[in-house]
Design an enzyme around this catalytic site. Structure first.
Site, short mmCIF file in Angstrom:
data_model
loop_
_atom_site.label_atom_id
_atom_site.label_comp_id
_atom_site.label_asym_id
_atom_site.label_seq_id
_atom_site.Cartn_x
_atom_site.Cartn_y
_atom_site.Cartn_z
N ASP A 173 0.89 -1.27 0.04
CA ASP A 173 0.01 -0.06 -0.01
C ASP A 173 0.86 1.35 0.04
O ASP A 173 1.89 1.55 0.77
CB ASP A 173 -1.04 -0.01 1.35
CG ASP A 173 -1.66 0.97 1.46
OD1 ASP A 173 -1.80 1.95 0.81
OD2 ASP A 173 -2.32 1.27 2.68
N HIS A 201 -3.88 4.46 6.33
CA HIS A 201 -2.75 3.90 5.53
C HIS A 201 -1.29 4.06 6.39
O HIS A 201 -1.33 5.25 6.85
CB HIS A 201 -2.88 4.58 4.35
CG HIS A 201 -3.93 4.18 3.55
ND1 HIS A 201 -4.20 2.94 2.84
CD2 HIS A 201 -5.11 4.95 3.75
CE1 HIS A 201 -5.47 2.93 2.24
NE2 HIS A 201 -6.16 4.31 2.81
ZN LIG Z 1 -7.92 0.89 -0.58
ZN LIG Z 2 -9.08 0.44 2.42
#
Ligand SMILES: [Zn+2]
Ligand SMILES: [Zn+2]
Length: 596
Positions: free
Chosen positions: A230, A404
């Protein structure tokens, strides 16, 4: 003391270094012994969506005659995509390789990871979808809505499940994110192990489950050939703040508010929605839910037993005035200033049951996504003007945190996994690039990071990786129910119309005699102001007349050729004089034979 003196002496006379004196303690991480099966067949890894963008995450791992898909997301259109409902990947490759598809694995229940499933199922047969508990519930709900329940089987997986096919083995590691049940997925292939994080962050005081750090470390020891991670916050330094602190700060705002509280957050932040509702309940405030996406997620987490609050604590928007102000909490969509969302309608007095009144506190437990800032500012101004106290997230009050990982957490991931190769995902191009730099600053060998585009195929074979082929992976715009890609052309036209307008050129001809019957007519809509453009219109008529006559005088004039000639002659002229590229629509009126 003596030692210090010696060091000082050394500094002064570098010609005589005393190496024995300065012996740093160096701990070397255990070398990973990577093992590969003897095979001539590469493992292929590629994205149909999710690279150079945030949205429509769809990743494919293929070995020989087996394909598994990781996530099938959707992307929501931005303001420039007029009339588009959704953006999905081009699934052609999966349609062509239908027989190879073994399963679809879902990392977590966010739209950019599951929102494409019902589009995918209309084109491709997926024998089974494996998803964690909450994502399963969301997927089933969506399949029911689209009458696709019979098309596939949705099976829940838990942290220690293992799935096997002839050549692939899949297992899971729980990670932190903004939604319960977020997992990273390990795919073991004959050419080494691939780990995809899905969306993640490291949160030591999470609102949900813990990260299975032990599993990540063990995977690293066994050897990760390729890491896909990510990249959303690749450009953000430091650590992403813990969700626990955020909810405590929101609690403080509840304590201070004297009147009604209206709070807006992302519908995707399930943990926070859950805790905001629990906080409201603790302070004796009735809960009003506004906005379909939040309503849907609350319905599902309540069905699953994740929100144990009795039905009578939730009230209808119409009943809001039946309670004292300090006993009301409204949770609403619209944190991005979306004009059609509930909060914007409340601010402009257009909501059917809720208005702002002086004394209301409006809390934005969110941050504007780049590009939405102006809309959010317009909204907060409006809310303030009608008397609300508006509280936005800031460095001081910290009432929002990303789901994130930031740079320091990304470094931790690399320390744990020590991958041989790295393919950053889930991010715009510059985020992907930055993510590789971060990885190289930890332990990634230079040249082992692949910043790829959707459709680029990474091949792993016997410890080597290369990108060679490309497959079709354009974005498909879904307009209403159409998902053939035809809509993509329509959208291009709307885009031209919105920027440069339209010019219609009407010519009357007699196809029997190949004669032009009258002067062509030029009609401009949204392209330029006709009254001030006498010369341009006159000159356009001349240009079109000449172009049409040229075709009519050619050996075999066709309607197609006439239309083509009109467009090709007029377009450069309009651009030269008006700096516009309007949509040019030739209309040919033909004299019927019977009129003769
Ligand atoms: Zn995502
Ligand atoms: Zn997500």
């Amino acid at each position: 003391m003596e030692k210090n003196l010696k060091v000082t002496e050394n500094k002064q006379s570098p010609a005589k270094p005393d190496e024995e004196e300065i012996k740093p303690f160096v701990f070397k991480q255990k070398e990973v012994k990577r093992q590969y099966a003897t095979t001539q067949i590469p493992t292929k890894v590629f994205a149909l969506g999710g690279l150079e963008e945030i949205g429509k995450n769809t990743y494919v791992v293929e070995y020989d005659n087996e394909i598994i898909i990781i996530d099938a997301g959707v992307k929501f259109p931005d303001a420039t995509m007029l009339g588009v409902n959704a953006v999905i990947p081009d699934y052609s490759y999966l349609v062509e390789n239908q027989k190879k598809i073994k399963a679809l694995f879902i990392t977590h229940g966010h739209e950019d990871h599951i929102g494409g499933i019902h589009y995918l199922l209309k084109q491709v047969d997926i024998p089974v979808i494996y998803a964690p508990e909450l994502a399963s519930a969301l997927v089933r709900d969506r399949l029911k809505e689209n009458k696709l329940t019979g098309k596939t089987v949705v099976k829940e997986y838990v942290a220690d499940d293992i799935w096997k096919s002839s050549n692939l083995r899949v297992s899971f590691a729980a990670l932190n994110h903004s939604i319960p049940d977020a997992f990273g997925i390990l795919v073991e292939t004959p050419n080494g192990n691939i780990f995809s994080t899905g969306d993640y962050k490291f949160d030591w005081t999470p609102l949900g489950h813990y990260t299975e750090l032990n599993k990540l470390a063990a995977m690293g020891d066994k050897g990760i050939e390729l890491l896909m991670a990510d990249s959303t916050n690749a450009e953000v330094e430091g650590y992403t703040p813990s969700e626990k602190g955020i909810i405590e700060n929101i609690d403080q705002l509840f304590l201070k508010a004297k009147g009604r509280i209206m709070i807006t957050t992302f519908a995707s932040n399930v943990h926070r929605i859950q805790h905001i509702i629990e906080t409201a309940n603790r302070y004796g405030r009735k809960i009003v839910i506004l906005g379909r996406s939040i309503e849907r997620i609350i319905k599902i987490i309540r069905q699953m037993g994740h929100l144990k609050i009795s039905e009578k604590e939730f009230i209808k928007p119409n009943d809001i005035d039946k309670y004292p102000d300090n006993q009301i909490m409204v949770i609403t969509t619209g944190s991005q200033g979306e004009p059609m969302a509930a909060l914007s309608r409340i601010a402009t007095g257009k909501h059917q049951s809720v208005n702002i009144k002086p004394g209301d506190t409006v809390i934005f437990s969110s941050s504007p996504i780049p590009g939405n800032r102006a809309d959010v500012e317009r909204l907060t101004n409006r809310l303030t003007r009608v008397g609300a106290v508006v509280i936005e997230n800031s460095a001081n009050n910290k009432i929002h945190s990303s789901g994130h990982a930031s740079q320091e957490e990304q470094k931790l991931l690399f320390s744990l996994l020590r991958p041989n190769y790295f393919m950053p995902m889930h991010g715009e191009f510059r985020m992907l690039k930055k993510h590789v730099e971060t990885a190289e600053s930890v332990n990634l060998e230079p040249g082992h990071g692949f910043v790829m585009a959707n459709g680029d195929v990474l091949e792993l074979l016997n410890g080597h990786a290369k990108v060679e082929k490309r497959i079709e992976a354009d974005a498909i715009y879904v307009d209403g129910k159409d998902m053939t890609g035809q809509a993509s052309n329509v959208i291009r036209e709307r885009d031209i119309l919105s920027r440069d307008g339209l010019i219609s050129v009407v010519v009357s001809i007699d196809s029997q005699t190949n004669k032009l019957l009258s002067q062509p007519k030029i009609i401009s809509r949204g392209s330029f102001y006709v009254r001030d453009s006498g010369n341009v219109i006159g000159e356009s008529i001349n240009i079109v007349t000449n172009a049409v006559l040229e075709v009519l005088n050619s050996p075999k004039p066709t309607f197609g050729a006439i239309k083509q000639a009109i467009k090709q002659s007029l377009s450069p002229y309009i651009f030269k004089t008006k700096r516009r590229n309007p949509l040019i629509i030739p209309v040919i009126l033909n004299k019927k034979p019977s009129d003769k």
